[in-house]
Design an enzyme around this catalytic site. Structure first.
Site, PDB file in Angstrom:
ATOM      1  N   GLU A  80       0.800  -1.041  -0.067  1.00  0.00           N
ATOM      2  CA  GLU A  80       0.184   0.115  -0.047  1.00  0.00           C
ATOM      3  C   GLU A  80       1.008   1.244  -0.039  1.00  0.00           C
ATOM      4  O   GLU A  80       1.954   1.265   0.493  1.00  0.00           O
ATOM      5  CB  GLU A  80      -0.975   0.026   1.255  1.00  0.00           C
ATOM      6  CG  GLU A  80      -2.078  -1.035   1.067  1.00  0.00           C
ATOM      7  CD  GLU A  80      -3.038  -0.944   2.322  1.00  0.00           C
ATOM      8  OE1 GLU A  80      -4.327  -0.998   1.875  1.00  0.00           O
ATOM      9  OE2 GLU A  80      -2.514  -0.497   3.457  1.00  0.00           O
ATOM     10  N   CYS A 117       0.532  -1.693  15.450  1.00  0.00           N
ATOM     11  CA  CYS A 117       0.681  -1.392  13.771  1.00  0.00           C
ATOM     12  C   CYS A 117       0.051  -2.351  13.077  1.00  0.00           C
ATOM     13  O   CYS A 117       0.410  -3.391  13.379  1.00  0.00           O
ATOM     14  CB  CYS A 117       1.911  -0.953  13.430  1.00  0.00           C
ATOM     15  SG  CYS A 117       2.308  -0.734  11.613  1.00  0.00           S
ATOM     16  N   HIS A 218       8.566   5.821  20.953  1.00  0.00           N
ATOM     17  CA  HIS A 218       7.262   5.243  21.790  1.00  0.00           C
ATOM     18  C   HIS A 218       7.337   5.046  22.955  1.00  0.00           C
ATOM     19  O   HIS A 218       6.288   5.165  23.716  1.00  0.00           O
ATOM     20  CB  HIS A 218       6.727   4.152  20.881  1.00  0.00           C
ATOM     21  CG  HIS A 218       6.444   4.090  19.398  1.00  0.00           C
ATOM     22  ND1 HIS A 218       6.045   5.120  18.692  1.00  0.00           N
ATOM     23  CD2 HIS A 218       7.054   3.228  18.424  1.00  0.00           C
ATOM     24  CE1 HIS A 218       5.942   5.044  17.550  1.00  0.00           C
ATOM     25  NE2 HIS A 218       6.723   3.890  17.286  1.00  0.00           N
ATOM     26  N   ASN A 296      -4.055   5.772  15.775  1.00  0.00           N
ATOM     27  CA  ASN A 296      -5.192   5.420  14.835  1.00  0.00           C
ATOM     28  C   ASN A 296      -5.351   3.857  15.145  1.00  0.00           C
ATOM     29  O   ASN A 296      -4.691   3.217  15.119  1.00  0.00           O
ATOM     30  CB  ASN A 296      -4.630   5.474  13.333  1.00  0.00           C
ATOM     31  CG  ASN A 296      -4.111   6.975  12.945  1.00  0.00           C
ATOM     32  OD1 ASN A 296      -4.796   8.005  13.494  1.00  0.00           O
ATOM     33  ND2 ASN A 296      -2.939   7.057  12.496  1.00  0.00           N
ATOM     34  N   CYS A 338      -1.349   6.327   9.494  1.00  0.00           N
ATOM     35  CA  CYS A 338      -0.175   5.782  10.042  1.00  0.00           C
ATOM     36  C   CYS A 338      -0.632   4.518  10.802  1.00  0.00           C
ATOM     37  O   CYS A 338      -1.467   4.409  11.446  1.00  0.00           O
ATOM     38  CB  CYS A 338       0.370   6.484  11.009  1.00  0.00           C
ATOM     39  SG  CYS A 338       1.241   7.982  10.408  1.00  0.00           S
TER      40      CYS A 338
END
Ligand code: SAH
Length: 348
Positions: A80, A117, A218, A296, A338
Site C-alpha cells: 500500500e 501497527c 514510543h 489510529n 499511520c
C-alpha cells in the site's frame, strides 16, 4: 528489472541516464516514447515493464485530500502507498496547486511486529526492489498529473515495512529521486523503529544522503518499549545518545535534527513517569524534534490516549524548550493513516 539490466548491458552508460530521466518525465509513459533512444533499442525494451507496480483503483478520503492504493507487484504480492494533500492553506502553492506528501513502503509486510501497527500483523514477505520503491513515487506523480492539480513536495518512508532493513534499495531510490527531480534531501524523511545496524550505516556511509531522520521511539522506558515493540533490541536506549552524537557530527548542518516519534497508547506509555523519562533521554540526544502521534485504531482492544494528555505532554515539552508537534492524522476513513496499512482493499 533484470530484463532491463540485460538489455542495457551492451549499451553505453548514458543510455541508462536517458532512461532514468524518462522515468521522471510525466509525458513519457512507455519505453517506446523515449524519443532520444534509437529505434532498435526501443524495440528491445518493448517487453520491459515501464512501471513495476500495478494499481487496483485508488480510494479517496475527500475531506482529507488523502488517497490510498494497493499496488500489485510482478510476483503476486501487494503493497500500500498513500498520497496526502496538505490541507493547511499556508502550504498551498502560490498558483493554487496543492502540495502533496507521499507515504511509501519499503518492504512487503514488515517483520517488526509493533503491537499497535496493522502492518506488523502481516509479517514480512520480502524486501522491495529499488525500482518498486521508486515506482510508488512515479505512480503518484502520474496520478497527480492525470487527476489533480499540484505536485509532490514531500516523501516519507512511513508506509509498510522497516526501511533500515532494506538499506541499499532505500538509499538507491532516494539518490535517484534527488538526482532526477527538484526535491531536496530535506523533503524526504526516513523513519525507523530503531534498527541499530542500519542506523550505524547512516552515520558512516558517505553515500547516505542528508535526508531527514526519524526514530519511532514510543517509550523512553525499556520495559514499556519492549512491550510495544517486540523487536526492540537490548541496550538500545542506552546506546542512542552515543549514536546521536555521531549523527550530529556526520550531519552538522543546522537543519539536521533527530526526529522522535511517539505514538500514544492509553495507560501504557502516557503517564508522567514516561514523560519524565522522555525528557531525560531527549536531553541527551542533541538537536531533536518530537512528534507526538495520536494512535489510529488498528485493534479494538487498544485505545489511544485522550487528546488532553497529548496536549499536556506538548505543553510540558515546550516548557523544557523542545521543538514539539502533534501529528495531524489523515485518511482514517479509508484506513490510510499511520499504522493502518494492512492490504485490506478499501471501499471506494
Ligand atoms: N518501520 C518504520 C516505518 C513505518 S512508519 C517505523 O516504525 O518508523 C511508522 C510510523 O507510523 C511511526 O511513526 C509509527 O509511530 C506510526 N504508527 C504505526 N502504527 C500507528 C498507529 N496505529 N497509530 C498511529 N501511528 C502509528
Amino acid at each position: 528489472m533484470n530484463n532491463l539490466i540485460e538489455i542495457l548491458a551492451n549499451e553505453p552508460p548514458y543510455r541508462q541516464k536517458q532512461i532514468q530521466a524518462a522515468w521522471f518525465d510525466i509525458k513519457v509513459r512507455s519505453y517506446d516514447q523515449i524519443s532520444t533512444l534509437p529505434q532498435s533499442l526501443r524495440f528491445k525494451l518493448a517487453n520491459a515493464d515501464f512501471l513495476t507496480v500495478a494499481p487496483t483503483g485508488v480510494a479517496e478520503d475527500k475531506d482529507d485530500q488523502t488517497f490510498k492504493t494497493l499496488l500489485h507487484l510482478k510476483d503476486g504480492v501487494a503493497i500500500e502507498t498513500v498520497l496526502m494533500g496538505r490541507v493547511n492553506k499556508k502550504l498551498v502553492g502560490r498558483e493554487g496547486e496543492t502540495r502533496y506528501t507521499i507515504c511509501v513502503s519499503s518492504q512487503v509486510g514488515c517483520p517488526m511486529r509493533c503491537t499497535f501497527c496493522a502492518t506488523g500483523r502481516l509479517g514480512l514477505k520480502r524486501n522491495l526492489t529499488w525500482q518498486e520503491i521508486l515506482d510508488q513515487y512515479r505512480f503518484w506523480n502520474y496520478f497527480i498529473a492525470d487527476n489533480l492539480k499540484g505536485r509532490i513536495d514531500n516523501i516519507v518512508f512511513m508506509g509498510q515495512g522497516e526501511p533500515m532493513l532494506n538499506y541499499e534499495n532505500v538509499k538507491q531510490t532516494i539518490n535517484l529521486i534527488l538526482k532526477n527531480t527538484d526535491l531536496g534531501p530535506r523533503q524526504i524523511t526516513v523513519s525507523t523503529v530503531g534498527v541499530k545496524a542500519g542506523m550505524e550505516k547512516i552515520v558512516t556511509d558517505p553515500e547516505w544522503p542528508p535526508v531527514r531522520f526519524a526514530l519511532s521511539l514510543h517509550s523512553a522506558i525499556t520495559e514499556t518499549r519492549q512491550k510495544l515493540i517486540p523487536s526492540h533490541s537490548g541496550g538500545f536506549l542506552e546506546w542512542l545518545p552515543e549514536w546521536s552524537k555521531q549523527y550530529h557530527e556526520r550531519f552538522p548542518s543546522r537543519n539536521h535534527f533527530v526526529g522522535l516519534e511517539y505514538t500514544f497508547i492509553n495507560g501504557t506509555n502516557d503517564d508522567d513517569k514516561h514523560l519524565k523519562a522522555l525528557v531525560k533521554l531527549a536531553s541527551k540526544l542533541g538537536k531533536v524534534r518530537i512528534n507526538l502521534i495520536p494512535y489510529n485504531s488498528t485493534d479494538p482492544n487498544m485505545l489511544g490516549s485522550p487528546i488532553e494528555t497529548i496536549e499536556h505532554w506538548r505543553d510540558e515539552l515546550m516548557k523544557k524548550d523542545f521543538v514539539v508537534t502533534i501529528r495531524r492524522s489523515q485518511g482514517q476513513r479509508i484506513a490510510a493513516a499511520c499504522g493502518q496499512l494492512a492490504n485490506k482493499q478499501s471501499e471506494k
